[in-house]
Design a protein around this motif. Sequence first.
Motif, PDB file in Angstrom:
ATOM      1  N   LEU A 141       0.813  -1.218   0.000  1.00  0.00           N
ATOM      2  CA  LEU A 141       0.000   0.000   0.000  1.00  0.00           C
ATOM      3  C   LEU A 141       0.850   1.274   0.000  1.00  0.00           C
ATOM      4  N   LEU A 142       2.121   1.151  -0.327  1.00  0.00           N
ATOM      5  CA  LEU A 142       3.002   2.320  -0.328  1.00  0.00           C
ATOM      6  C   LEU A 142       2.442   3.411  -1.244  1.00  0.00           C
ATOM      7  N   GLY A 143       2.288   4.598  -0.675  1.00  0.00           N
ATOM      8  CA  GLY A 143       1.780   5.727  -1.434  1.00  0.00           C
ATOM      9  C   GLY A 143       0.271   5.829  -1.488  1.00  0.00           C
ATOM     10  N   ARG A 144      -0.441   4.878  -0.876  1.00  0.00           N
ATOM     11  CA  ARG A 144      -1.906   4.864  -0.964  1.00  0.00           C
ATOM     12  C   ARG A 144      -2.589   5.189   0.362  1.00  0.00           C
ATOM     13  N   VAL A 145      -1.843   5.249   1.449  1.00  0.00           N
ATOM     14  CA  VAL A 145      -2.414   5.525   2.770  1.00  0.00           C
ATOM     15  C   VAL A 145      -2.056   6.954   3.151  1.00  0.00           C
ATOM     16  N   GLN A 146      -3.072   7.757   3.445  1.00  0.00           N
ATOM     17  CA  GLN A 146      -2.854   9.171   3.723  1.00  0.00           C
ATOM     18  C   GLN A 146      -2.239   9.420   5.094  1.00  0.00           C
ATOM     19  N   ALA A 147      -2.676   8.678   6.106  1.00  0.00           N
ATOM     20  CA  ALA A 147      -2.218   8.938   7.478  1.00  0.00           C
ATOM     21  C   ALA A 147      -2.268   7.663   8.292  1.00  0.00           C
ATOM     22  N   VAL A 148      -1.310   7.515   9.206  1.00  0.00           N
ATOM     23  CA  VAL A 148      -1.320   6.381  10.134  1.00  0.00           C
ATOM     24  C   VAL A 148      -1.076   6.900  11.543  1.00  0.00           C
ATOM     25  N   ALA A 149      -1.770   6.312  12.505  1.00  0.00           N
ATOM     26  CA  ALA A 149      -1.569   6.618  13.920  1.00  0.00           C
ATOM     27  C   ALA A 149      -1.047   5.365  14.604  1.00  0.00           C
ATOM     28  N   LEU A 150      -0.049   5.549  15.462  1.00  0.00           N
ATOM     29  CA  LEU A 150       0.624   4.446  16.133  1.00  0.00           C
ATOM     30  C   LEU A 150       0.492   4.646  17.636  1.00  0.00           C
ATOM     31  N   GLN A 151      -0.276   3.783  18.270  1.00  0.00           N
ATOM     32  CA  GLN A 151      -0.603   3.947  19.683  1.00  0.00           C
ATOM     33  C   GLN A 151       0.127   2.902  20.518  1.00  0.00           C
ATOM     34  N   GLN A 152       1.016   3.373  21.400  1.00  0.00           N
ATOM     35  CA  GLN A 152       1.861   2.496  22.221  1.00  0.00           C
ATOM     36  C   GLN A 152       2.359   1.315  21.388  1.00  0.00           C
ATOM     37  N   ASP A 222       5.846   8.132  27.812  1.00  0.00           N
ATOM     38  CA  ASP A 222       7.309   8.151  27.910  1.00  0.00           C
ATOM     39  C   ASP A 222       7.849   7.180  28.957  1.00  0.00           C
ATOM     40  N   GLN A 223       6.949   6.557  29.722  1.00  0.00           N
ATOM     41  CA  GLN A 223       7.365   5.556  30.707  1.00  0.00           C
ATOM     42  C   GLN A 223       6.897   4.153  30.306  1.00  0.00           C
ATOM     43  N   ASP A 224       6.629   3.949  29.031  1.00  0.00           N
ATOM     44  CA  ASP A 224       6.147   2.645  28.556  1.00  0.00           C
ATOM     45  C   ASP A 224       7.155   1.554  28.924  1.00  0.00           C
ATOM     46  N   GLU A 225       6.701   0.615  29.741  1.00  0.00           N
ATOM     47  CA  GLU A 225       7.570  -0.444  30.228  1.00  0.00           C
ATOM     48  C   GLU A 225       7.613  -1.648  29.301  1.00  0.00           C
ATOM     49  N   ASN A 226       6.709  -1.708  28.329  1.00  0.00           N
ATOM     50  CA  ASN A 226       6.650  -2.835  27.392  1.00  0.00           C
ATOM     51  C   ASN A 226       7.341  -2.526  26.071  1.00  0.00           C
ATOM     52  N   LEU A 227       7.022  -1.385  25.505  1.00  0.00           N
ATOM     53  CA  LEU A 227       7.591  -0.954  24.219  1.00  0.00           C
ATOM     54  C   LEU A 227       8.265   0.387  24.465  1.00  0.00           C
ATOM     55  N   LEU A 228       9.552   0.354  24.655  1.00  0.00           N
ATOM     56  CA  LEU A 228      10.288   1.491  25.176  1.00  0.00           C
ATOM     57  C   LEU A 228      10.141   2.724  24.294  1.00  0.00           C
ATOM     58  N   TYR A 229       9.942   3.852  24.956  1.00  0.00           N
ATOM     59  CA  TYR A 229       9.678   5.122  24.272  1.00  0.00           C
ATOM     60  C   TYR A 229      10.816   5.516  23.336  1.00  0.00           C
ATOM     61  N   TYR A 247       5.187  14.161  10.472  1.00  0.00           N
ATOM     62  CA  TYR A 247       4.844  13.336  11.631  1.00  0.00           C
ATOM     63  C   TYR A 247       4.498  14.216  12.830  1.00  0.00           C
ATOM     64  N   LEU A 248       3.808  13.610  13.778  1.00  0.00           N
ATOM     65  CA  LEU A 248       3.482  14.215  15.064  1.00  0.00           C
ATOM     66  C   LEU A 248       3.889  13.232  16.142  1.00  0.00           C
ATOM     67  N   LEU A 249       4.676  13.674  17.118  1.00  0.00           N
ATOM     68  CA  LEU A 249       5.049  12.830  18.255  1.00  0.00           C
ATOM     69  C   LEU A 249       4.321  13.361  19.481  1.00  0.00           C
ATOM     70  N   LYS A 250       3.245  12.676  19.853  1.00  0.00           N
ATOM     71  CA  LYS A 250       2.451  13.054  21.016  1.00  0.00           C
ATOM     72  C   LYS A 250       2.899  12.201  22.199  1.00  0.00           C
ATOM     73  N   THR A 251       3.552  12.837  23.155  1.00  0.00           N
ATOM     74  CA  THR A 251       4.127  12.131  24.300  1.00  0.00           C
ATOM     75  C   THR A 251       3.257  12.350  25.531  1.00  0.00           C
ATOM     76  N   TYR A 252       2.916  11.256  26.196  1.00  0.00           N
ATOM     77  CA  TYR A 252       2.131  11.327  27.432  1.00  0.00           C
ATOM     78  C   TYR A 252       3.087  11.148  28.602  1.00  0.00           C
ATOM     79  N   LYS A 253       3.374  12.259  29.281  1.00  0.00           N
ATOM     80  CA  LYS A 253       4.366  12.268  30.342  1.00  0.00           C
ATOM     81  C   LYS A 253       3.915  11.420  31.540  1.00  0.00           C
ATOM     82  N   GLY A 254       4.827  10.588  32.009  1.00  0.00           N
ATOM     83  CA  GLY A 254       4.556   9.776  33.187  1.00  0.00           C
ATOM     84  C   GLY A 254       3.653   8.589  32.950  1.00  0.00           C
ATOM     85  N   ILE A 255       3.281   8.332  31.690  1.00  0.00           N
ATOM     86  CA  ILE A 255       2.357   7.243  31.356  1.00  0.00           C
ATOM     87  C   ILE A 255       3.149   6.057  30.814  1.00  0.00           C
TER      88      ILE A 255
END
Length: 281
Positions: A141-152, A222-229, A247-255
């Motif tokens: 799908l390279l070039g066909r997806v407008q936006a992706v969000a990656l959550q933890q 930023d404190q993700d213990e499973n998938l390191l920040y 890109y946008l890097l949305k960091t949740y402090k202390g989470i």
Amino acid sequence: MNQLIPPLQNGAQTVFFQVATEWCFLRTPSDYITAGPPIPCVIFCHGNSGYVRDGDYRVSAKDTLDDEGKSIFIRTLIDSGIAVAGSHAKGSAWGTPDSVFSYVALFHTLLKDANLDSRRMGMLGGGLGASALWGATAGPLLGRVQAVALQQAALNFESVIREQKFKADLLNAWGLPEDADDDLAVSTLAHSDPLQRIRKLVTEKGADAPDLLPEVGFFHGDQDENLLYAANPVAMAEVLEACGAKYLLKTYKGIGHATYEHGQPVADDVKSFFLHAFAKV
């Protein structure tokens, strides 16, 4: 035999169907119409222990549920006018080729059988679902997806292997011995490692890479213990920064690995990201 998407009606609805032998769902917002201007859609790539079955789905082992027993992250997108679809995609598959194929097949089926806007297609990857997301987005799908969000999200297989916490799960999914030497496991999976895949794509495509890559939103504690920040969103954001991709890097402090549990505020951030990206079309 695979089922087609059932006949759709105007308005909000949830339908279940099979594509590439995997159960899938599609939920449409209240303003959906079967003919006329098409609407945007986000394909959800579920996380660990998530599933899609005939008549039911779950986004992960720790999804935050709304009053309908479905994820608030999906509902929030739908309430904003975005359709949401998903596939079982071989379960907790860590981006194996058959799971990637499932999402790619769903993508094509949605555009063929539903009134969705091919210019405003997005993907949302939670946890290990991000590995399948990148397998599709940086592959067929390279070039066909407008936006992706990656959550933890799991974006760095080498980190997963060397940190040991989920090494066995990752290697089992790929049919490798769970006690394999770390260096051997890293080199064997390098071609499928999301971070390494993007680095290679940027090298191969050069100046064309920013136009082929989707706009990316990272939503990570930023404190993700499973998938390191630092090893996951920060490392991939550095690759995107270097090549000039959006890109946008949305960091949740202390989470920690708990953005699902924080519910509506994070869901609103994800929604805002997609609405902003789709508005550029």
